[in-house]
Design an enzyme around this catalytic site. Structure first.
Site, mmCIF file in Angstrom:
data_model
loop_
_atom_site.group_PDB
_atom_site.id
_atom_site.type_symbol
_atom_site.label_atom_id
_atom_site.label_comp_id
_atom_site.label_asym_id
_atom_site.label_seq_id
_atom_site.Cartn_x
_atom_site.Cartn_y
_atom_site.Cartn_z
ATOM 1 C CG ASP A 33 -1.835 1.218 1.245
ATOM 2 O OD1 ASP A 33 -2.729 1.298 0.385
ATOM 3 O OD2 ASP A 33 -1.632 2.089 2.117
ATOM 4 C CG ASP B 94 -0.942 3.836 5.775
ATOM 5 O OD1 ASP B 94 -1.978 4.186 5.165
ATOM 6 O OD2 ASP B 94 -0.147 4.641 6.289
ATOM 7 C CD GLU C 281 -5.816 1.227 -3.667
ATOM 8 O OE1 GLU C 281 -6.997 1.588 -3.572
ATOM 9 O OE2 GLU C 281 -4.934 1.493 -2.812
ATOM 10 C CB CYS D 275 -12.986 -3.772 13.668
ATOM 11 S SG CYS D 275 -14.416 -4.604 12.918
#
Length: 398
Positions: free
Chosen positions: A189, A355, A273, A345
């Site tokens: 990433d 990241d 990505e 979460c």
């Protein structure tokens, strides 16, 4: 994965004599002139709904040399002039295939100064390179040797905006072979706070090369702005600005080469990505930082090195919510501003670094595409259906 013999360019700096520099600059000007003349002729024929081939422009070049106005084209080697016609033909081929825009005219001030010589336009003997129309060999700094028994196919001479001279020798490199297969896979990433965040938890610091030299660059630009346009002093100041830019670009490229080489050697599958950097730099507050990070160059280096060494690069859909997706339970957070660097979460209670979590999700999506395929649509708001695609990396000749 079978890896074909790789054509690789070995680039060196050299210091031409005054006579050689004058000859090369004259060659650059003639190359630009022939390219523009041929492009104008083809554009006029295109307006008449006619097509002009490379062979037709080659015949035009012969006719141009016989005119009094363009007789100076005979003073330089004919090889670079023929090569620029081939380059124009390639540009039109890409245009008709809808891979590129319509070819543009070369500018005397802004276009790259270069000339390409094929095997009939140069000679390498006893470790010395001599170009056509030159009596003495180039004074090259051989920073690394050419492959044993190399037979160069082309030699490209260029001068950058900082006034540095380079020669690029293209030949097959038998040393580039597929690396032993490994089970290692990694998600990558890219970012701005950190240049890279890997699915292993490792983070690579962003050196911010342009920011480190911003004061020096601004000073050089201010000095240039004070010089009269068209003066010799302005040309000297412009070269000092270009020297700062070259220093920044060289350091950035060197770091990216080290990172991509390490990642390709250590991993069989590399997941990235599929970012549209061209659109992202339209964000004015972040454009400078994104350009300084060199995301596009990082991907290019990663792709061609993976093709060289038998590795696999997988590009995940740009709309895949890698940052908002919990890598533990798969739940998706509704919003995630850039200011949020760590989050917890709400479903499973797992704490995530933004990241690193994104890199882990990219890895999972990439492996799904590589092993068993993936859905066509990107995941939006619910777990499952992760979209990714295998990145086809054509063999790149450098």
């Amino acid at each position: 994965m079978a890896v074909h013999p790789v054509k690789r360019a070995f680039k060196y700096r050299f210091c031409p004599s005054d006579v050689q520099a004058a000859e090369l600059l004259r060659t650059f000007g003639c190359v630009r002139k022939v390219y523009n003349l041929a492009l104008a002729a083809r554009s006029e024929a295109w307006a008449r709904q006619e097509r002009v081939s490379y062979h037709a422009t080659s015949a035009m070049l012969t006719a141009w040399k016989r005119t009094e106005e363009l007789a100076f084209l005979n003073e330089v080697s004919s090889v670079p002039l023929q090569q620029t016609l081939r380059h124009l033909q390639s540009a039109f081929t890409h245009f008709f295939a809808k891979r590129a825009k319509y070819p543009r005219f070369k500018s005397r001030k802004r276009s790259r100064k270069s000339a390409e010589y094929t095997s009939s336009g140069f000679r390498i003997r006893d470790g010395a390179l001599t170009l056509a129309k030159m009596a003495d060999p180039l004074d090259i700094v051989w920073s690394r040797p050419l492959p044993a028994g190399a037979k160069p196919s082309t030699v490209t001479v260029s001068q950058d905006a900082a006034g540095r001279w380079f020669v690029s020798i293209l030949c097959e490199d038998p040393g580039v072979k597929a690396l032993p297969a490994t089970e290692a896979a990694i998600g990558i990433d890219v970012g701005l706070n950190h240049l890279l965040a890997l699915s292993t938890g490792e983070k690579v610091a962003n050196p911010r090369h342009e920011r480190r030299d911003r004061t020096r660059l601004a000073k050089a630009q201010r000095e240039m702005s004070r010089k009269a346009k068209g003066s010799a002093n302005r040309q000297k100041a412009r070269r000092r600005v270009a020297t700062v830019h070259a220093r920044i670009a060289d350091r950035r490229r060197d770091l990216l080469h080290q990172l991509t080489t390490r990642l390709v050697r250590e991993n069989q599958t590399l997941v990235i990505e599929d970012l549209t950097v061209r659109n992202m730099v339209r964000n004015r507050p972040l454009a400078r930082a994104i350009s300084d990070a060199g995301w596009r160059e990082f991907r290019c280096l990663l792709e061609y090195k993976a093709a060289w060494y038998g590795r696999e690069v997988v590009a995940v859909d740009r709309f895949f919510p890698s940052s908002r997706l919990c890598s533990g339970c798969g739940s998706v957070r509704e919003r995630m501003p850039l200011s949020v660097r760590t989050w917890t979460c709400g479903t499973c209670g797992a704490a995530h670094d933004r990241d690193v979590n994104a890199a882990k999700n990219l890895l999972a999506a990439g492996l799904a595409a590589s092993v068993c395929g993936a859905g066509v649509r990107p995941q939006r708001s619910s777990p499952g259906g992760q979209s990714a695609k295998k990145q086809k990396t054509p063999r790149r000749e450098l």
